[in-house]
Design a protein around this motif. Structure first.
Motif, PDB file in Angstrom:
ATOM      1  N   ALA A  32       0.803  -1.231   0.000  1.00 38.48           N
ATOM      2  CA  ALA A  32       0.000   0.000   0.000  1.00 38.48           C
ATOM      3  C   ALA A  32       0.834   1.280   0.000  1.00 38.48           C
ATOM      4  O   ALA A  32       0.511   2.228  -0.739  1.00 38.48           O
ATOM      5  CB  ALA A  32      -0.968  -0.013   1.182  1.00 38.48           C
ATOM      6  N   PRO A  33       1.914   1.400   0.804  1.00 39.09           N
ATOM      7  CA  PRO A  33       2.686   2.650   0.778  1.00 39.09           C
ATOM      8  C   PRO A  33       3.304   2.964  -0.581  1.00 39.09           C
ATOM      9  O   PRO A  33       3.414   4.139  -0.960  1.00 39.09           O
ATOM     10  CB  PRO A  33       3.768   2.410   1.836  1.00 39.09           C
ATOM     11  N   PHE A  34       3.712   1.943  -1.323  1.00 35.70           N
ATOM     12  CA  PHE A  34       4.274   2.175  -2.658  1.00 35.70           C
ATOM     13  C   PHE A  34       3.210   2.739  -3.594  1.00 35.70           C
ATOM     14  O   PHE A  34       3.474   3.656  -4.387  1.00 35.70           O
ATOM     15  CB  PHE A  34       4.835   0.866  -3.225  1.00 35.70           C
ATOM     16  N   THR A  36       0.503   4.360  -2.643  1.00 39.23           N
ATOM     17  CA  THR A  36       0.163   5.701  -2.165  1.00 39.23           C
ATOM     18  C   THR A  36       1.173   6.734  -2.655  1.00 39.23           C
ATOM     19  O   THR A  36       0.793   7.831  -3.100  1.00 39.23           O
ATOM     20  CB  THR A  36       0.114   5.711  -0.624  1.00 39.23           C
ATOM     21  N   THR A  37       2.456   6.387  -2.598  1.00 41.04           N
ATOM     22  CA  THR A  37       3.503   7.296  -3.084  1.00 41.04           C
ATOM     23  C   THR A  37       3.320   7.590  -4.563  1.00 41.04           C
ATOM     24  O   THR A  37       3.391   8.752  -5.000  1.00 41.04           O
ATOM     25  CB  THR A  37       4.893   6.676  -2.845  1.00 41.04           C
ATOM     26  N   PHE A  38       3.080   6.545  -5.339  1.00 43.02           N
ATOM     27  CA  PHE A  38       2.862   6.724  -6.776  1.00 43.02           C
ATOM     28  C   PHE A  38       1.647   7.601  -7.049  1.00 43.02           C
ATOM     29  O   PHE A  38       1.683   8.491  -7.908  1.00 43.02           O
ATOM     30  CB  PHE A  38       2.690   5.357  -7.447  1.00 43.02           C
ATOM     31  N   VAL A  39       0.559   7.356  -6.329  1.00 42.85           N
ATOM     32  CA  VAL A  39      -0.675   8.128  -6.544  1.00 42.85           C
ATOM     33  C   VAL A  39      -0.442   9.603  -6.242  1.00 42.85           C
ATOM     34  O   VAL A  39      -0.874  10.482  -7.013  1.00 42.85           O
ATOM     35  CB  VAL A  39      -1.824   7.569  -5.681  1.00 42.85           C
ATOM     36  N   PHE A  40       0.254   9.899  -5.140  1.00 39.81           N
ATOM     37  CA  PHE A  40       0.541  11.302  -4.804  1.00 39.81           C
ATOM     38  C   PHE A  40       1.332  11.976  -5.919  1.00 39.81           C
ATOM     39  O   PHE A  40       1.028  13.105  -6.332  1.00 39.81           O
ATOM     40  CB  PHE A  40       1.319  11.381  -3.489  1.00 39.81           C
ATOM     41  N   ILE A  41       2.362  11.296  -6.410  1.00 44.21           N
ATOM     42  CA  ILE A  41       3.194  11.863  -7.479  1.00 44.21           C
ATOM     43  C   ILE A  41       2.376  12.020  -8.759  1.00 44.21           C
ATOM     44  O   ILE A  41       2.428  13.058  -9.435  1.00 44.21           O
ATOM     45  CB  ILE A  41       4.428  10.978  -7.734  1.00 44.21           C
ATOM     46  N   ARG A  65       7.904  11.211 -13.763  1.00 50.26           N
ATOM     47  CA  ARG A  65       8.361  10.024 -14.490  1.00 50.26           C
ATOM     48  C   ARG A  65       9.767   9.596 -14.082  1.00 50.26           C
ATOM     49  O   ARG A  65      10.147   8.449 -14.281  1.00 50.26           O
ATOM     50  CB  ARG A  65       8.336  10.286 -16.002  1.00 50.26           C
ATOM     51  N   GLU A  66      10.527  10.518 -13.513  1.00 51.06           N
ATOM     52  CA  GLU A  66      11.856  10.157 -13.026  1.00 51.06           C
ATOM     53  C   GLU A  66      11.755   9.125 -11.916  1.00 51.06           C
ATOM     54  O   GLU A  66      12.703   8.372 -11.664  1.00 51.06           O
ATOM     55  CB  GLU A  66      12.582  11.412 -12.508  1.00 51.06           C
ATOM     56  N   THR A  70      11.184   4.774 -14.707  1.00 53.01           N
ATOM     57  CA  THR A  70      12.540   4.264 -14.928  1.00 53.01           C
ATOM     58  C   THR A  70      12.455   2.752 -15.120  1.00 53.01           C
ATOM     59  O   THR A  70      11.421   2.131 -14.848  1.00 53.01           O
ATOM     60  CB  THR A  70      13.448   4.577 -13.731  1.00 53.01           C
ATOM     61  N   LEU A  71      13.539   2.167 -15.595  1.00 55.17           N
ATOM     62  CA  LEU A  71      13.557   0.727 -15.843  1.00 55.17           C
ATOM     63  C   LEU A  71      13.248  -0.046 -14.567  1.00 55.17           C
ATOM     64  O   LEU A  71      12.499  -1.026 -14.580  1.00 55.17           O
ATOM     65  CB  LEU A  71      14.932   0.309 -16.398  1.00 55.17           C
ATOM     66  N   PHE A  72      13.805   0.409 -13.445  1.00 61.93           N
ATOM     67  CA  PHE A  72      13.547  -0.261 -12.172  1.00 61.93           C
ATOM     68  C   PHE A  72      12.229   0.203 -11.549  1.00 61.93           C
ATOM     69  O   PHE A  72      11.429  -0.608 -11.097  1.00 61.93           O
ATOM     70  CB  PHE A  72      14.699   0.021 -11.200  1.00 61.93           C
ATOM     71  N   GLY A  73      12.021   1.506 -11.543  1.00 64.24           N
ATOM     72  CA  GLY A  73      10.888   2.071 -10.829  1.00 64.24           C
ATOM     73  C   GLY A  73       9.542   1.592 -11.321  1.00 64.24           C
ATOM     74  O   GLY A  73       8.670   1.231 -10.514  1.00 64.24           O
ATOM     75  N   GLU A  74       9.326   1.577 -12.633  1.00 70.36           N
ATOM     76  CA  GLU A  74       8.016   1.199 -13.150  1.00 70.36           C
ATOM     77  C   GLU A  74       7.682  -0.252 -12.839  1.00 70.36           C
ATOM     78  O   GLU A  74       6.554  -0.572 -12.468  1.00 70.36           O
ATOM     79  CB  GLU A  74       7.937   1.438 -14.655  1.00 70.36           C
ATOM     80  N   LYS A  75       8.666  -1.132 -12.959  1.00 73.28           N
ATOM     81  CA  LYS A  75       8.407  -2.560 -12.724  1.00 73.28           C
ATOM     82  C   LYS A  75       8.203  -2.870 -11.247  1.00 73.28           C
ATOM     83  O   LYS A  75       7.259  -3.579 -10.880  1.00 73.28           O
ATOM     84  CB  LYS A  75       9.573  -3.397 -13.258  1.00 73.28           C
ATOM     85  N   TYR A  76       9.104  -2.350 -10.406  1.00 72.00           N
ATOM     86  CA  TYR A  76       9.153  -2.801  -9.027  1.00 72.00           C
ATOM     87  C   TYR A  76       8.521  -1.847  -8.016  1.00 72.00           C
ATOM     88  O   TYR A  76       8.152  -2.270  -6.912  1.00 72.00           O
ATOM     89  CB  TYR A  76      10.605  -3.077  -8.627  1.00 72.00           C
ATOM     90  N   LEU A  77       8.421  -0.558  -8.352  1.00 72.07           N
ATOM     91  CA  LEU A  77       7.845   0.407  -7.424  1.00 72.07           C
ATOM     92  C   LEU A  77       6.413   0.778  -7.777  1.00 72.07           C
ATOM     93  O   LEU A  77       5.705   1.371  -6.951  1.00 72.07           O
ATOM     94  CB  LEU A  77       8.703   1.677  -7.370  1.00 72.07           C
ATOM     95  N   VAL A  78       5.986   0.456  -9.014  1.00 72.43           N
ATOM     96  CA  VAL A  78       4.634   0.812  -9.442  1.00 72.43           C
ATOM     97  C   VAL A  78       3.837  -0.422  -9.859  1.00 72.43           C
ATOM     98  O   VAL A  78       2.847  -0.780  -9.218  1.00 72.43           O
ATOM     99  CB  VAL A  78       4.670   1.833 -10.610  1.00 72.43           C
ATOM    100  N   LEU A  79       4.248  -1.083 -10.924  1.00 73.60           N
ATOM    101  CA  LEU A  79       3.457  -2.188 -11.464  1.00 73.60           C
ATOM    102  C   LEU A  79       3.371  -3.373 -10.500  1.00 73.60           C
ATOM    103  O   LEU A  79       2.291  -3.964 -10.339  1.00 73.60           O
ATOM    104  CB  LEU A  79       4.031  -2.640 -12.805  1.00 73.60           C
ATOM    105  N   ALA A  80       4.495  -3.720  -9.877  1.00 70.71           N
ATOM    106  CA  ALA A  80       4.470  -4.856  -8.946  1.00 70.71           C
ATOM    107  C   ALA A  80       3.515  -4.600  -7.772  1.00 70.71           C
ATOM    108  O   ALA A  80       2.650  -5.441  -7.484  1.00 70.71           O
ATOM    109  CB  ALA A  80       5.878  -5.168  -8.450  1.00 70.71           C
TER     110      ALA A  80
END
Length: 247
Positions: A32-34, A36-41, A65-66, A70-80
């Protein structure tokens, strides 16, 4: 008449429940915190449109988008996290002998509604525009700014506006409900009860999140389109790949 479940099978199911429920709870709460962070941004961009219109919204989106493209961020901090959160909740419900709450609860309704709308949103804004076939020809990241959103608002005003507002409302309401559960599970023993009432927290989430996004979309819609005709054709082809915009 079918035989009752053997005691050995019941014992296995009980052990499975005892093992999986706390693990799935931790996974659902931990993701959930990941989100929430994405939604705020992500929501900062349309909110900033209240101040600087499409131009400022696009600049803020590019900064965001920074973090999440990113290659890591989109996969592991957002989509996952976006995938893990609803899947763990569904598994928890399926494996529980008695679900903690009904499907008709606000948390469940807003959660499953958010998952469906987020999937549509991701398809319309990330998958469809990258189609390399004509007439889309893979709209690049530098071309895919808030002019794309503005095009949708001009071409299908009510449908697009309600889509953004509905998504924001569902996510904000779900977050307000879920935040109380996470607080009571992990923080209440140390910090006490969560500030405010359930109703006040929901009102703050809806007014603070939905209203500025709704007005931001209005200000974007008021502006004239600033895209070439060829880009407009590519944008339209991307939108109509979704059944939401088939008519």
């Amino acid at each position: 008449m079918a035989d009752a479940t053997p005691p050995k099978d019941r014992s296995f199911l009980r052990r499975l429940t005892l093992i999986t429920q706390p693990v799935l709870t931790r996974i659902a709460h931990g993701s959930a915190p990941f989100i929430t962070t994405f939604v705020f941004i992500h929501l900062t961009a349309p909110i900033m449109a209240n101040i600087g219109g499409t131009s400022l919204a696009s600049q803020v989106m590019l900064l965001g988008r920074e973090y999440y493209q990113t290659l890591f961020g989109e996969k592991y901090l957002v989509l996952a996290p976006l995938a893990i959160h609803p899947l763990s909740a569904i598994l928890k419900r399926v494996l529980a002998p008695k679900p903690a709450r009904r499907l008709s609860s606000i948390l469940s309704i807003t959660g499953y509604t958010s998952a469906i709308i987020v999937a549509l949103h991701f398809f319309i804004h990330r998958v469809a525009p990258t189609d390399p076939s004509p007439p889309i020809y893979a709209v690049g990241p530098s071309e895919l700014d808030y002019e794309y959103v503005k095009f949708g608002l001009h071409e299908w005003p009510w449908r697009t506006w309600l889509g953004y507002v509905g998504l924001t409302a569902a996510v904000a309401w779900h977050a307000a409900e879920g935040m109380s559960i996470i607080w009571n599970t992990w923080l209440r023993p140390r910090l006490g009860s969560m500030p405010g009432t359930k109703r006040s927290r929901t009102a703050v989430a809806l007014v603070g999140g939905v209203l500025p996004v709704a007005t931001g979309m209005f200000f974007i819609w008021r502006e004239p389109l600033m895209v070439f005709a060829s880009h407009a054709d590519r944008f339209k082809a991307a939108f109509v790949k979704s059944p939401v915009y088939w008519y």
